[in-house]
Design a protein around this motif. Structure first.
Motif: not given
Length: 220
Positions: A133-134, A180-183, A191-198
């Motif tokens: 959502l964020f 998580f796959q959608r992230v 559809y979303q901004i990129p997120q850092a994924v550890p």
């Protein structure tokens, strides 16, 4: 062969998908429709804390609720919030949307009608939907200043309450893996901004996919 056991992998993704943000004074609390009625209760809780004068519930019937209810997610959540003491005069309902993008687009339109062009918003979702959502807000509603939250609970507490909505832990793990796959893939789709994924989150995701938790994956 998998490198994490199932529970360690689930805990890792649960912790990653939850943001742990602290809501502050805002213009509106938005409860995003789903089957989890704790969203409505969390929205009511925040209202009673004096964090916003308005509560907006958004959601028609989606892929998970169309077979469960006949009333819209938004109407159902509004009724729960009123049972929790939120006055009807403080509640707005958006009941046309069927997915997260529409939730944001139609909610934005409704708040513009209220004169809120650059609102401070508290978004309320399921715990493992916080990050998604964020990440969607800047795409669909860049004018909003958003904090995302959920009903405050541990993974085990969340699982313990699932039977209220006819869900199981297995269902939830499939959902967490799919979210998580959608992230990972939604930024490329716009559809979303990129997120850092550890690395630990990727390892947990790959472990659960190998264990067969693939029902909610998008086939690329």
């Amino acid at each position: 062969m998998v490198s994490m056991d199932r529970q360690a992998a689930v805990n890792t993704l649960w912790d990653y998908m939850r943001l742990g943000q602290t809501p502050g004074k805002s213009d509106c609390i938005i409860g995003f429709g789903c089957y989890n009625e704790d969203v409505a209760r969390r929205a009511a809780q925040l209202y009673h804390q004096g964090l916003a004068p308005l509560v907006l519930f958004t959601g028609g019937l989606g892929r998970n609720t169309s077979s469960m209810w006949t009333e819209s997610e938004a109407s159902r959540f509004a009724r729960i919030a009123m049972d929790e003491g939120v006055p009807e005069s403080s509640i707005l309902i958006e009941d046309r949307s069927t997915n997260s993008g529409e939730n944001l687009i139609f909610s934005k339109q409704l708040l513009l009608e209220q004169g809120l062009e650059h609102p401070r918003v508290i978004g309320v979702q399921k715990p493992y939907m916080e990050r998604r959502l964020f990440a969607a807000f800047p795409i669909y509603w860049p004018e909003a200043e958003v904090t995302v939250t959920s009903w405050q609970q541990s993974y085990q507490q969340y699982i313990a309450g699932l039977s209220r909505w006819g869900r199981t832990e297995e269902d939830t793990i499939h959902m967490i893996v799919g979210d998580f796959q959608r992230v990972l893939i939604y930024p490329d789709l716009g559809y979303q901004i990129p997120q850092a994924v550890p690395d630990s989150a990727m390892e947990a995701y790959e472990t659960l996919v190998k264990l067969g938790y693939t029902k909610q994956l998008i086939q690329k």
